[in-house]
Design an enzyme around this catalytic site. Structure first.
Site, PDB file in Angstrom:
ATOM      1  N   GLU A  82       3.362 -12.434  18.172  1.00 54.74           N
ATOM      2  CA  GLU A  82       2.863 -13.807  18.048  1.00 54.74           C
ATOM      3  C   GLU A  82       2.200 -14.041  16.700  1.00 54.74           C
ATOM      4  OE1 GLU A  82       3.662 -15.992  20.129  1.00 54.74           O
ATOM      5  OE2 GLU A  82       4.344 -14.740  21.806  1.00 54.74           O
ATOM      6  N   ARG A  92      -0.220 -24.326  33.488  1.00 55.68           N
ATOM      7  CA  ARG A  92       0.849 -24.810  34.377  1.00 55.68           C
ATOM      8  C   ARG A  92       0.594 -24.368  35.810  1.00 55.68           C
ATOM      9  NH1 ARG A  92       4.021 -20.558  35.560  1.00 55.68           N
ATOM     10  NH2 ARG A  92       3.911 -18.736  34.184  1.00 55.68           N
ATOM     11  N   CYS A 145      -2.542 -15.951  28.141  1.00 57.19           N
ATOM     12  CA  CYS A 145      -2.165 -15.130  26.986  1.00 57.19           C
ATOM     13  C   CYS A 145      -2.666 -15.758  25.693  1.00 57.19           C
ATOM     14  CB  CYS A 145      -0.651 -14.931  26.939  1.00 57.19           C
ATOM     15  SG  CYS A 145      -0.006 -13.773  28.162  1.00 57.19           S
ATOM     16  N   HIS A 168       4.025 -10.285  23.134  1.00 57.22           N
ATOM     17  CA  HIS A 168       4.604 -10.532  24.457  1.00 57.22           C
ATOM     18  C   HIS A 168       5.774  -9.582  24.682  1.00 57.22           C
ATOM     19  CE1 HIS A 168       2.709 -14.641  25.062  1.00 57.22           C
ATOM     20  NE2 HIS A 168       2.663 -14.102  26.268  1.00 57.22           N
TER      21      HIS A 168
END
Length: 203
Positions: A82, A92, A145, A168
């Site tokens: 990342e 979500r 995350c 990830h």
């Protein structure tokens, strides 16, 4: 990379009804197979917007690492190194504490974003050179995350001697199911080893 502290590597506990989290499985395998002379410390973080940040802060304070690599799982086909952590939470689903914030900052009043201080492109190249699909990812999402990645970057902002970032790993084949993107735990562990080695060696 200078410094005498250990390498801190974190993964997450299971969430959303799953029995395992691919990130922690990969971290455990990394700890077992790490070939380097450097000392690694592994910490499992809760999937909690508040709890992960607190546990990470305590781990950094306790171990005084020279390098921190946080690891999460994602339904992706490649290992993602990342690049950017953003100061927003938009859940979500609820975290493991039942919290589901929407459009709130990770750290109130803090900068909109932080860049990883890992050599992200070199790390991705090293993973690919090990025969594992890899990419430099432009987004860690807006769930736990990313919130953990942002909290790490905010924590290390005034500690330039400590590198930190987020990776990830794909779901395991058992998690993903037939035909879905996945990566065996052994491959994810080798990818993490390549990231850690590169971050330690790259100026």
């Amino acid at each position: 990379m200078s410094g005498a502290g250990p390498v801190l590597v974190t993964g997450f506990e299971p969430f959303d009804g799953r029995p395992v989290n691919a990130s922690w499985s990969a971290v455990e395998a990394l700890m077992t197979g790490w070939p380097g002379p450097e000392r690694l410390v592994a910490v499992r973080l809760p999937v909690s917007f508040r709890g992960a940040r607190q546990a990470l802060r305590l781990a950094v304070r306790e171990h005084g690492p020279r390098l921190v690599v946080c690891v999460g799982e994602a339904a992706r086909a490649a290992v993602g190194v990342e690049r950017v952590a953003v100061n927003v939470i938009d859940a979500r689903i609820a975290d493991n504490d039942g919290s589901a914030p929407v459009d709130v900052p990770v750290v109130a009043g803090a900068p909109a974003a932080f860049f990883s201080t890992l050599p992200v492109r070199a790390c991705a190249r090293a993973v690919a050179a090990a025969g594992i699909p890899a990419e430099v990812s432009p987004s860690a999402g807006t769930y736990v995350c990313n919130a953990t990645f942002y909290a790490l970057a905010h924590l290390l902002a005034d500690r330039p001697e400590v590198r930190g970032g987020f990776v990830h790993v794909p779901l395991t084949p058992e998690q993903a199911g037939a035909g879905a993107p996945s990566l065996p735990t052994s491959a994810s562990a080798r990818a993490l080893a390549a990231v850690v080695r590169t971050a330690l060696d790259q100026p």
